[in-house]
Every structure is written in C-alpha cells, then in structure tokens.
Design an enzyme around this catalytic site. Structure first.
Site, PDB file in Angstrom:
ATOM      1  N   GLN A 201       0.827  -1.211   0.000  1.00  0.00           N
ATOM      2  CA  GLN A 201       0.000   0.000   0.000  1.00  0.00           C
ATOM      3  C   GLN A 201       0.863   1.264   0.000  1.00  0.00           C
ATOM      4  O   GLN A 201       0.454   2.290  -0.533  1.00  0.00           O
ATOM      5  CB  GLN A 201      -0.929   0.011   1.223  1.00  0.00           C
ATOM      6  CG  GLN A 201      -2.070  -0.983   1.176  1.00  0.00           C
ATOM      7  CD  GLN A 201      -1.719  -2.306   1.818  1.00  0.00           C
ATOM      8  OE1 GLN A 201      -0.555  -2.708   1.852  1.00  0.00           O
ATOM      9  NE2 GLN A 201      -2.714  -3.006   2.329  1.00  0.00           N
ATOM     10  N   ASP A 242      -6.492   1.518  12.509  1.00  0.00           N
ATOM     11  CA  ASP A 242      -7.721   0.793  12.150  1.00  0.00           C
ATOM     12  C   ASP A 242      -8.661   0.623  13.330  1.00  0.00           C
ATOM     13  O   ASP A 242      -9.864   0.467  13.157  1.00  0.00           O
ATOM     14  CB  ASP A 242      -7.378  -0.574  11.567  1.00  0.00           C
ATOM     15  CG  ASP A 242      -6.838  -0.412  10.162  1.00  0.00           C
ATOM     16  OD1 ASP A 242      -5.638  -0.112  10.029  1.00  0.00           O
ATOM     17  OD2 ASP A 242      -7.633  -0.532   9.213  1.00  0.00           O
TER      18      ASP A 242
HETATM   19  O1  MRU Z   1      -5.346  -3.404   4.751  1.00  0.00           O
HETATM   20  P1  MRU Z   1      -5.589  -1.953   4.558  1.00  0.00           P
HETATM   21  O2  MRU Z   1      -4.919  -1.401   3.345  1.00  0.00           O
HETATM   22  O3  MRU Z   1      -7.065  -1.609   4.619  1.00  0.00           O
HETATM   23  O4  MRU Z   1      -4.911  -1.262   5.826  1.00  0.00           O
HETATM   24  C1  MRU Z   1      -5.052   0.125   5.988  1.00  0.00           C
HETATM   25  C2  MRU Z   1      -4.302   0.689   7.125  1.00  0.00           C
HETATM   26  O5  MRU Z   1      -3.703   0.000   7.903  1.00  0.00           O
HETATM   27  C3  MRU Z   1      -4.398   2.176   7.306  1.00  0.00           C
HETATM   28  O6  MRU Z   1      -3.219   2.686   7.860  1.00  0.00           O
HETATM   29  C4  MRU Z   1      -5.554   2.483   8.262  1.00  0.00           C
HETATM   30  O7  MRU Z   1      -6.734   1.887   7.820  1.00  0.00           O
HETATM   31  C5  MRU Z   1      -5.783   3.944   8.407  1.00  0.00           C
HETATM   32  S1  MRU Z   1      -6.461   4.692   6.947  1.00  0.00           S
HETATM   33  C6  MRU Z   1      -6.759   6.317   7.258  1.00  0.00           C
END
Ligand code: MRU
Length: 351
Positions: A201, A242
């Site tokens: 990501q 999260d």
């Molecule tokens: O697996 P993902 O890509 O959904 O994980 C996202 C994250 O860990 C982000 O850092 C988190 O959701 C914060 S987004 C503002």
C-alpha cells in the site's frame, strides 16, 4: 499513468443509484473505477482491498447498506430485516477496522428509528445517512491535518507506513492530511514511505498520492526504516489506525508496531492520526482487537509471481497493535491527545 482526478468513493444517482469506487488494486498503473450495483460487489471490493483503509471501508459499507435496501419490500419490518442481514454480511468482510461496524451500526440505527415509516422514506433516510458519514469523514480528515501540522517542524523528514491518505478516507487522509496541511502552511517536509509488505500500500498508493500532490517523497523497503532513522533522516513518524482501544493501544497495518519500536529506540516521536470513528471504547486494550488473517498467497505469490517454495507454511496477519506507551500523541479531528492515556482519550471523545 493518467493524471485524471477522481474521488475515492462516490455515489451516483438517488436511492436507486450505485456506488462507484477507485479500484485500488489497479493503482499505480491504472486509475480505473469500479461500479458497485449489488451488495456482493461491495463485499468483494472491501474483502479484496479494491477499497481499503479504515474510514473508506466504513463509507463504502454504508453505501452498500443503501444498495441492500433497494430490493422491493412490502413494509418497513421486511426492509429492516433485510437491512440487518445485509449489514451483518458486510460487517464480516474485514474484522480489524472498527469504522466498518461503526458505520453499519449508524445505518441500522437510522433505519430503526423510522420503523413506522414507509420503505421509500427509510431508503431516502439511509442514503442521507451514508452521505452524512461520507461528508463527516471529509471534514474530520481536514481537521486532523490542521491539528497535526503543528507537530512537524519545517525541514523535517517524516516516515509513514501503509496508506492513510485520500484513498483510505473520503479525501485528504489522516496521516497524509497532516503532511498535506503542513506543506500548505509553507513547511518543507520530506516523506519516507515504507513500501508496506505484503500488499505494498505504501509503494502503490502512498507514493502515488504524494507524487500527485507534489510532496517530496522517497520510497524505502520496510526493512530499511531503522537505517534511515539512524542516518538522522527522520524526525517524526505518522501513521493511521484501524482501531484504537480505550487505553490508546492502536491497531494498524502489519509492520507499524516495529516502526514504533524503532522510533522509540531512536528517540523519534511516533504519532497516530485517526478520526473519532476509529476509537473503540468497548475494548479495554489492544489485546482484544481482532487481527485479520489473510491468504498465504499474498506472501508466496504476491502480484502473480511465485517467490517462495510451494507448500511452505505461512503466517500472514494483516495488522499489529502498537502499545499506547510507544505513541507520543494521537491526532484526532477534535485535537491532539498527548500524552496518550485512558482518561485523556475518554475526555476527548466525550466532548
Ligand atoms: O489493509 P488496509 O490497506 O485496509 O490497511 C489500511 C491501514 O492499515 C491504514 O493505515 C488504516 O486503515 C488507516 S487509513 C486512514
């Protein structure tokens, strides 16, 4: 790569309309949208990380609930029952980000308050609620940026992990909002971007977003963070979250905890930027946060190329928990919680 600007999440039409998402699995090579006209497509989009990031999956699921309420229903009771099933299903798509259940609960509560109304009135209210969740997130992200920008000194190097940008939210992001606002305020920053194994990501999304906005950025492998810190290139770390427990323990993308430990070892402040919708006061500490386990293939043959022997045993937790005592401050839309204590969090959320 096209420069076309589109919204991460948008709704097209009225109560009978559909959800349109940027398909984030295609970035950075292609900026394409995915139309979601049924609940299964929304569920699959969340599960497969076509839409991802805690606030964004909450918003997408809220619109998914609107879609689930579109089918014919004789009366409010039938519609409410269907809505409950749809919300349960969407909520099961990913377990860690609390924004998902938070948004779906809001949708169910809004509908339940209208149990004496007609199905069309309930559908209209559901779209209104999803739009409100979407709009509130936009405002929260901007406010997080305003509160957090002051924590970063002009000329700093900053490091972030995963993607907590506009793609992970309604727009602008949480951690990235802090960088964007600092830059808008005239500060010069240089962002070190962890690529964020296994799904990249950071490399695919954060590097792309920073380049789109002209923020100086350098991509590093996750394993390089310690060296980059030791070389004095980083003066602060900012990540998203999260789910944040009542005591401040914060779940975020796998690898965040290691970065927090490294930051402590190098006396670099580690900040979490997150809206109030990411706090879960029903759990006492991070040990109770459910950690999503994902498929082995994400590690053994990520992006279509086998990179490990067939049949090797794999462990693939998608998130980890950073203990509150490693977090210098939590930046929210209501202000900065510093130091991170149970009481300070409770006070901030009760305001
Ligand atoms: O697996 P993902 O890509 O959904 O994980 C996202 C994250 O860990 C982000 O850092 C988190 O959701 C914060 S987004 C503002």
């Amino acid at each position: 790569m096209t420069e076309k600007r589109v919204e991460t999440i948008r709704w097209v039409g009225d109560e009978d309309g559909q959800l349109v998402l940027i398909d984030q699995t295609k970035l950075p090579l292609q900026l394409v949208e995915l139309n979601c006209a049924d609940v299964e497509t929304v569920w699959e989009a969340i599960k497969s990380l076509r839409v991802r990031g805690a606030p964004a999956i909450g918003i997408a699921a809220a619109y998914g609930a609107v879609i689930g309420a579109q089918a014919a229903a004789d009366d409010a009771a039938e519609l409410l029952q269907r809505l409950q099933q749809v919300c349960e299903h969407l909520n099961a798509s990913r377990p860690t980000a609390v924004n998902l259940s938070w948004a779906l609960r809001r949708m169910e509560q809004r509908a339940a308050a209208l149990r004496d109304e007609s199905p069309p009135a309930i559908r209209a209210a559901l779209l209104d609620e999803a739009r409100a969740i979407h709009e509130e997130d936009r405002r929260m992200c901007r406010a997080i940026g305003r509160h957090g920008a002051g924590l970063l000194a002009d000329g700093s190097g900053v490091l972030t992990h995963c993607n907590a940008g506009g793609l992970a939210t309604a727009e602008y992001g949480t951690a990235l909002s802090v960088f964007f606002t600092a830059q808008d305020n005239g500060k010069k920053l240089h962002v070190y971007v962890d690529e964020t194994r296994p799904l990249l990501q950071g490399a695919r999304l954060t590097a792309w977003e920073l380049m789109q906005r002209g923020v100086p950025a350098t991509l590093i492998c996750d394993s390089m963070a310690a060296q980059v810190m030791r070389e004095g290139r980083v003066q602060a770390v900012v990540t998203g979250a999260d789910r944040i427990a009542a005591n401040g323990d914060s779940a975020n993308k796998i690898g965040t905890y290691s970065i927090a430990v490294l930051a402590r070892a190098h006396q670099i402040p580690f900040y979490v930027a997150a809206p109030s919708s990411t706090f879960d006061l029903s759990i006492d500490d991070g040990g109770q946060i459910p950690i999503e386990q994902r498929a082995a293939e994400e590690i053994t043959e990520g992006f279509g190329r086998q990179t490990a022997p067939a049949g090797v045993d794999v462990y693939n937790p998608a998130f980890d928990v950073t203990p509150a005592d490693l977090i210098a401050a939590i930046i929210t839309e209501r202000g900065v919680v510093q130091p991170v204590t149970r009481d300070a969090i409770a006070a901030m959320l009760s305001e």
